[in-house]
Every structure is written in structure tokens, then in C-alpha cells.
Design an enzyme around this catalytic site. Structure first.
Site, PDB file in Angstrom:
ATOM      1  N   GLY A  66       0.659  -4.940   1.046  1.00 42.28           N
ATOM      2  CA  GLY A  66      -0.560  -5.004   0.228  1.00 42.28           C
ATOM      3  C   GLY A  66      -0.335  -5.694  -1.105  1.00 42.28           C
ATOM      4  O   GLY A  66      -1.266  -6.251  -1.678  1.00 42.28           O
TER       5      GLY A  66
ATOM      6  N   GLU B 185       4.852  -5.000   7.164  1.00 40.49           N
ATOM      7  CA  GLU B 185       4.145  -3.909   7.849  1.00 40.49           C
ATOM      8  C   GLU B 185       4.672  -3.678   9.265  1.00 40.49           C
ATOM      9  O   GLU B 185       4.620  -2.572   9.786  1.00 40.49           O
ATOM     10  CB  GLU B 185       2.638  -4.205   7.911  1.00 40.49           C
ATOM     11  CG  GLU B 185       1.930  -4.132   6.565  1.00 40.49           C
ATOM     12  CD  GLU B 185       1.879  -5.457   5.812  1.00 40.49           C
ATOM     13  OE1 GLU B 185       2.689  -6.360   6.122  1.00 40.49           O
ATOM     14  OE2 GLU B 185       1.021  -5.582   4.918  1.00 40.49           O
TER      15      GLU B 185
ATOM     16  N   ALA C 229       0.866  -1.176   0.000  1.00 37.57           N
ATOM     17  CA  ALA C 229       0.000   0.000   0.000  1.00 37.57           C
ATOM     18  C   ALA C 229       0.903   1.226   0.000  1.00 37.57           C
ATOM     19  O   ALA C 229       2.054   1.167   0.437  1.00 37.57           O
ATOM     20  CB  ALA C 229      -0.887  -0.019   1.233  1.00 37.57           C
TER      21      ALA C 229
ATOM     22  N   GLU D 243      -0.660  -9.263  -0.342  1.00 35.27           N
ATOM     23  CA  GLU D 243      -2.081  -9.505  -0.053  1.00 35.27           C
ATOM     24  C   GLU D 243      -2.918  -9.489  -1.325  1.00 35.27           C
ATOM     25  O   GLU D 243      -3.862 -10.266  -1.479  1.00 35.27           O
ATOM     26  CB  GLU D 243      -2.583  -8.451   0.937  1.00 35.27           C
ATOM     27  CG  GLU D 243      -1.938  -8.623   2.305  1.00 35.27           C
ATOM     28  CD  GLU D 243      -2.213  -7.462   3.240  1.00 35.27           C
ATOM     29  OE1 GLU D 243      -2.064  -6.301   2.821  1.00 35.27           O
ATOM     30  OE2 GLU D 243      -2.581  -7.717   4.395  1.00 35.27           O
TER      31      GLU D 243
END
Ligand code: CO8
Length: 304
Positions: A153, A176, A110, A156
Site C-alpha cells: 500500500g 503482497e 497496509a 500504491e
């Protein structure tokens, strides 16, 4: 190998999409790879952060295209991604989709710069990231073709896809923890189903990157493809093309029952599978598929 940046001027006119798609620099595929995957494009809406093409009449290829930020997943990128994939999902002529990034990065997570100043009230009230899970609700198969970094992300996002193919260069991870947070797009949940608790715990708590080989050995990716630029995308397109030759009804049913195994007990899952199996006897494609076998000919599925 000399890298080719896919500026419109370098792509033969007949192979271009809508020019506005090229408003940003494309990922670093070779000219050969780019033109091969774009060789059957149709007119597409203009996107800023993704490229959309039809490498085969029944296959849509979506390429994340934010190379300077290693395909970091900002909100507008995800909006475009959802739109492109949902349109492909609803298009009867499409049998399967492929999602990829560049050789260097599938997606490096992200967008940290977009997230860094957000406040709790803001992310909670505006359901930050909730939209990102829409990909997991597509009915048609989505294959991730991963090269380079697939972190946070990005990892993911790959895990939201139905099948993951990895290039030997792929580097996965949930880093993260190094940013003072935890995975927020299903990393802790989907990863545990794929590779088990102890490994997931190690990766989530240390943030360590893991290789394509580890991901394959652990069953998170289907397989690691051979070396070579664009190879993983080529393999994924071939797989998507093969899937597209089947009955779309049976493919969607297969995806539904496999995914149900995440949510159900074994007894419930077996019952659900049998019910869906029974239901397929109401389709023309079941009649055609079995008749074709008996008559020793190729099935001509009508997706009905
Ligand atoms: N966000 C924003 N920008 C990024 C990101 C990112 N995640 N990753 C890289 N970039 C940018 C860099 O800032 C840099 O930009 P600039 O040139 O303007 O400084 C550019 O991309 C190139 O990056 P590097 O110079 O760092 O390239 P390196 O080759 O040296 O390093 C790495 C590559 C190792 C991938 C490194 O960039 C890195 O560690 N990136 C961050 C990885 C990370 O921590 N990812 C997790 C983010 S948090 C997250 O994903 C939460 C998930 C939430 C749910 C999502 C649901 C789908």
C-alpha cells in the site's frame, strides 16, 4: 548522523503546531530538517498519525507519522490523510501538496495486523480500502517524497500521487504475494501504466523489492534526488512552490488532461486536451500570462 526525534519540547515554541499533533513520536529527521519544514506552520486540527505543516505559504506538507510501525497504513491514518489533503485541496491559498514519510519508511504497506483477521463479508460489505483512493481525486498536485520502504500500500500510495521524487534510499515493492494476497490499492493497475506489463508481472508475482534507480530508469519516479537526510522533501517542497507560482486553473487543467490519458484513447485524449486548452482562453490567467510575456514582465496570476 545523530537522529532527532521531534518531541515538542525539542522544537522552539514559535515553530510548534497544536501540541496534540505530537502525541506520537515524529519521524527521524534531523532537528534542522524538522524545523526547516515546519518553519511556517499554521494552526491545524489535531492528528494522531500524521503531521501537517506549511513549509511555504502556498505548500502543505503532510508527513506520515507512525514510526514504530514504519508508517503502516491503518484505517485511522488514512482517514486523517484524506481529511488533511482534502482540506488543503479546498484551501485557495494552497497551490500544491507534498506527502512524505520518514527516512526509513515512506510506508511499509497496509497494516497487516489490522487486516489479518478480517473476513470476506466484512471487507466486502464495509468497502475496505475504497476510501483510500480518494487521494487520486484531488484537484491540486500532490508530490510524493519517498525515502526508505514504499511497499505494498505504500508503493500504491506513492503511485496515487501526481509526481514521485525518490531518495537514493527508497525501496519500492509489491510484496503482497508473500502474504497470500495481491495488491489492492491499484498496484497492479497503476504500475502497469508506469513500467509496463512484464516488469509489473514480475514484481507482483515475485514480490521483489526494486531500487530508486530502477524506478527512475523505468519511468515510475520523476527522478532520484541527491543523497542527504531530508533532501527529497526539500526538493519536493521546492517543486511544489514552483508549481504554486503558476495559475491554479492552468495547473488543475494540466493535471486533468494528463490523468485523462490513463482512461482515453489517443483520439479522445487529444480532443479532450484541445477542449480544455480552448476553455482556458476564458480565464483572466490566460490573458495575464500572455500579456506578461508580451510586456516582458512576470505574470501575476489571480487564479481566476
Ligand atoms: N503492517 C503492520 N506492521 C508493520 C508493517 C505492516 N505493513 N510493516 C512493518 N510493520 C511493523 C513490524 O511489525 C514491526 O513492529 P513490532 O516492532 O511491533 O514488531 C515494526 O513495524 C518494524 O518492522 P520490522 O521489525 O519488520 O523492521 P525491519 O527493518 O526488520 O523490516 C520491512 C522492514 C522489510 C519493511 C518489514 O517490516 C516488512 O516486510 N514489512 C511488511 C511489508 C509488506 O508486506 N507490505 C505489504 C502489506 S499488504 C498491503 O500493503 C496491501 C495493500 C492494500 C491496498 C492499500 C491501498 C493504499
Amino acid at each position: 548522523m545523530a537522529q532527532f526525534m521531534a518531541r515538542p519540547s525539542l522544537i522552539p515554541k514559535s515553530l510548534r503546531f497544536s501540541p496534540s499533533i505530537y502525541s506520537r513520536t515524529a519521524p527521524s529527521y534531523s532537528l534542522r530538517a524538522v524545523t526547516r519544514f515546519m518553519s511556517s506552520s499554521t494552526s491545524q486540527p489535531s492528528y494522531e498519525y500524521i503531521l501537517v505543516s506549511r513549509p511555504e505559504p502556498s505548500v502543505v506538507l503532510v508527513t506520515l507519522n507512525r514510526p514504530k510501525a514504519l508508517n503502516a497504513l491503518c484505517s485511522p491514518l488514512f482517514k486523517e490523510l484524506n481529511q488533511a489533503l482534502e482540506e488543503a485541496d479546498q484551501d485557495d491559498s494552497v497551490g500544491a501538496m507534498v506527502l512524505t514519510g520518514s527516512e526509513k519508511a515512506f510506508a511499509a504497506g497496509a497494516d497487516i495486523k489490522e487486516m489479518k483477521d478480517k473476513q470476506y463479508a466484512d471487507v466486502y460489505k464495509n468497502k475496505f480500502l475504497e476510501d483510500w483512493g480518494r487521494i487520486a481525486h484531488l484537484r491540486k498536485p500532490l508530490i510524493a517524497a519517498v525515502s526508505g520502504y514504499a511497499l505494498g500500500g505504500g508503493c500504491e500510495l506513492a503511485l496515487m500521487c501526481d509526481i514521485i521524487l525518490a531518495s537514493p534510499s527508497a525501496k519500492f515493492g509489491q510484496p503482497e504475494i508473500n502474504l497470500g494476497v495481491i495488491p489492492g490499492g491499484g498496484g497492479s493497475q497503476r504500475l502497469i501504466h508506469a513500467i509496463g506489463k512484464s516488469r509489473t508481472m514480475e514484481l507482483v508475482l515475485t514480490g521483489r523489492m526494486f531500487s530508486a534507480k530502477e524506478a527512475s530508469d523505468w519511468g515510475m519516479v520523476s527522478r532520484v534526488v541527491g543523497e542527504g537526510e531530508g533532501e527529497v522533501v526539500k526538493e519536493a517542497i521546492n517543486m511544489a512552490k514552483e508549481i504554486s507560482g503558476k495559475s491554479q486553473l492552468a495547473v488543475q487543467a494540466g493535471k486533468e488532461v494528463v490523468n485523462a490519458a490513463y482512461e482515453m484513447t489517443l483520439a479522445e485524449g487529444l480532443r479532450f486536451e484541445r477542449r480544455i486548452f480552448h476553455g482556458l482562453f476564458a480565464t483572466n490567467d490566460q490573458k495575464e500570462g500572455m500579456a506578461a510575456f508580451a510586456e516582458k514582465r512576470k505574470a501575476n496570476f489571480t487564479h481566476s
